[in-house]
Motif scaffolding. Structure first.
Motif, mmCIF file in Angstrom:
data_model
loop_
_atom_site.group_PDB
_atom_site.id
_atom_site.type_symbol
_atom_site.label_atom_id
_atom_site.label_comp_id
_atom_site.label_asym_id
_atom_site.label_seq_id
_atom_site.Cartn_x
_atom_site.Cartn_y
_atom_site.Cartn_z
ATOM 1 N N ILE A 188 2.976 6.049 -5.850
ATOM 2 C CA ILE A 188 2.685 5.884 -7.206
ATOM 3 C C ILE A 188 1.608 6.641 -7.791
ATOM 4 O O ILE A 188 1.643 7.516 -8.531
ATOM 5 C CB ILE A 188 2.712 4.569 -7.796
ATOM 6 C CG1 ILE A 188 3.805 3.690 -7.627
ATOM 7 C CG2 ILE A 188 2.103 4.460 -9.241
ATOM 8 C CD1 ILE A 188 3.897 2.229 -7.800
ATOM 9 N N LEU A 189 0.617 6.425 -7.043
ATOM 10 C CA LEU A 189 -0.912 7.080 -7.099
ATOM 11 C C LEU A 189 -0.745 8.617 -6.960
ATOM 12 O O LEU A 189 -1.111 9.684 -7.645
ATOM 13 C CB LEU A 189 -2.016 6.701 -6.594
ATOM 14 C CG LEU A 189 -2.562 5.403 -7.326
ATOM 15 C CD1 LEU A 189 -3.571 4.699 -6.219
ATOM 16 C CD2 LEU A 189 -3.186 5.792 -8.429
ATOM 17 N N ASP A 190 0.016 9.147 -5.784
ATOM 18 C CA ASP A 190 0.394 10.360 -5.576
ATOM 19 C C ASP A 190 1.256 11.290 -6.775
ATOM 20 O O ASP A 190 0.690 12.267 -7.200
ATOM 21 C CB ASP A 190 0.945 10.626 -4.124
ATOM 22 C CG ASP A 190 0.345 10.535 -2.958
ATOM 23 O OD1 ASP A 190 -1.100 10.415 -3.112
ATOM 24 O OD2 ASP A 190 0.521 10.301 -1.914
ATOM 25 N N GLY A 212 14.212 7.997 -6.446
ATOM 26 C CA GLY A 212 15.186 6.712 -6.496
ATOM 27 C C GLY A 212 14.379 5.559 -7.069
ATOM 28 O O GLY A 212 15.229 4.837 -7.418
ATOM 29 N N HIS A 213 13.283 5.718 -7.874
ATOM 30 C CA HIS A 213 12.651 4.672 -8.713
ATOM 31 C C HIS A 213 12.401 4.891 -9.917
ATOM 32 O O HIS A 213 12.049 4.202 -10.742
ATOM 33 C CB HIS A 213 11.272 4.450 -8.049
ATOM 34 C CG HIS A 213 11.298 3.779 -6.580
ATOM 35 N ND1 HIS A 213 11.351 2.414 -6.404
ATOM 36 C CD2 HIS A 213 11.437 4.373 -5.286
ATOM 37 C CE1 HIS A 213 11.391 2.264 -4.991
ATOM 38 N NE2 HIS A 213 11.460 3.433 -4.401
ATOM 39 N N GLU A 236 0.910 -1.140 -0.026
ATOM 40 C CA GLU A 236 0.003 -0.101 0.003
ATOM 41 C C GLU A 236 0.743 1.305 0.117
ATOM 42 O O GLU A 236 0.550 2.395 -0.750
ATOM 43 C CB GLU A 236 -0.998 0.019 1.275
ATOM 44 C CG GLU A 236 -1.796 1.123 1.193
ATOM 45 C CD GLU A 236 -3.058 1.431 2.355
ATOM 46 O OE1 GLU A 236 -3.693 2.419 2.527
ATOM 47 O OE2 GLU A 236 -3.253 0.163 2.843
ATOM 48 N N ASP A 237 1.968 1.188 0.905
ATOM 49 C CA ASP A 237 2.906 2.491 0.746
ATOM 50 C C ASP A 237 3.330 2.729 -0.847
ATOM 51 O O ASP A 237 3.263 3.743 -1.163
ATOM 52 C CB ASP A 237 3.929 2.213 1.553
ATOM 53 C CG ASP A 237 3.597 2.304 3.290
ATOM 54 O OD1 ASP A 237 2.684 2.688 3.445
ATOM 55 O OD2 ASP A 237 4.443 1.719 3.870
ATOM 56 N N PRO A 261 6.470 12.592 -4.241
ATOM 57 C CA PRO A 261 6.327 11.898 -2.978
ATOM 58 C C PRO A 261 7.658 11.340 -2.633
ATOM 59 O O PRO A 261 8.335 10.679 -3.604
ATOM 60 C CB PRO A 261 5.123 11.076 -3.304
ATOM 61 C CG PRO A 261 4.543 11.492 -4.569
ATOM 62 C CD PRO A 261 5.379 12.325 -5.366
ATOM 63 N N GLN A 262 8.112 11.220 -1.429
ATOM 64 C CA GLN A 262 9.305 10.418 -0.872
ATOM 65 C C GLN A 262 9.387 9.147 -1.480
ATOM 66 O O GLN A 262 10.391 8.609 -2.056
ATOM 67 C CB GLN A 262 9.247 10.672 0.533
ATOM 68 C CG GLN A 262 10.681 9.933 0.862
ATOM 69 C CD GLN A 262 11.821 10.821 0.762
ATOM 70 O OE1 GLN A 262 11.848 12.287 0.314
ATOM 71 N NE2 GLN A 262 12.993 10.253 0.321
#
Length: 135
Positions: free
Chosen positions: A95-97, A121-122, A89-90, A116-117
Motif C-alpha cells: 500500500i505504501l509503495d 487485484g485489490h 506488514e506485507d 507493486p505486486q
C-alpha cells in the motif's frame, strides 16, 4: 461528522473493516481495519521513504463487501480505493509503495507495470479529484 486533516499524499484506512471475509475481529477483538491502520502507520514511521505520506483513519468507507480497505489520495490527483488486504506488514508495504508512486505522479496515475505486486487485484474504484473528471 467531518474531521479536518492535512491535504496532500495520504492513505485513508477504514478503521472498522472486517478482519477477513470470514471474520470480523481477531482473537483479541480487534477489527482488521484497526490492525491494518496500525501496520501502515508503523511501517511509515519506521521507513523514511514513506515520510511524505500521511496515514489517516476513519470509521467505515462503506465497502463492506471487501475487508481491509484503504483510499489512496492526493491533492488534485485521481484517488483509488483498494480492499481485500490481510492486515500485515506485507500489505502495508504494498500500500505504501503504491502510495509513494501515486504521490510522485503528476495526476495520480501510476502505470500498471509500476504497481507493486501486493496491490494488484485489490483495486475497487478510482475517484476523480474535486473539480475534475477523467478523460
Amino acid at each position: 461528522m467531518l474531521r479536518a486533516v492535512e491535504g496532500g499524499a495520504s492513505v485513508v484506512v477504514c478503521s472498522t473493516c472486517r478482519l477477513s471475509a470470514e471474520s470480523r475481529e481477531d482473537d483479541s477483538g480487534r477489527r482488521g481495519g484497526a490492525l491494518l491502520a496500525e501496520a501502515v502507520r508503523k511501517l511509515r514511521d519506521d521507513d523514511p521513504a514513506y515520510a511524505g505520506i500521511a496515514v489517516q483513519d476513519m470509521p467505515c468507507l462503506f465497502i463492506c463487501e471487501r475487508h481491509c480497505t484503504v483510499h489512496v489520495r492526493g491533492t488534485g490527483k485521481v484517488g483509488y480505493v483498494l480492499g481485500g488486504f490481510t492486515p500485515d506488514e506485507d500489505a502495508a508495504r504494498a500500500i505504501l509503495d503504491y502510495a509513494a508512486r501515486h504521490a510522485a505522479s503528476e495526476e495520480g496515475v501510476v502505470r500498471y507495470a509500476d504497481w507493486p505486486q501486493g496491490v494488484k487485484g485489490h483495486f475497487i474504484v478510482r475517484t476523480p479529484p474535486d473539480g475534475f473528471v477523467c478523460t
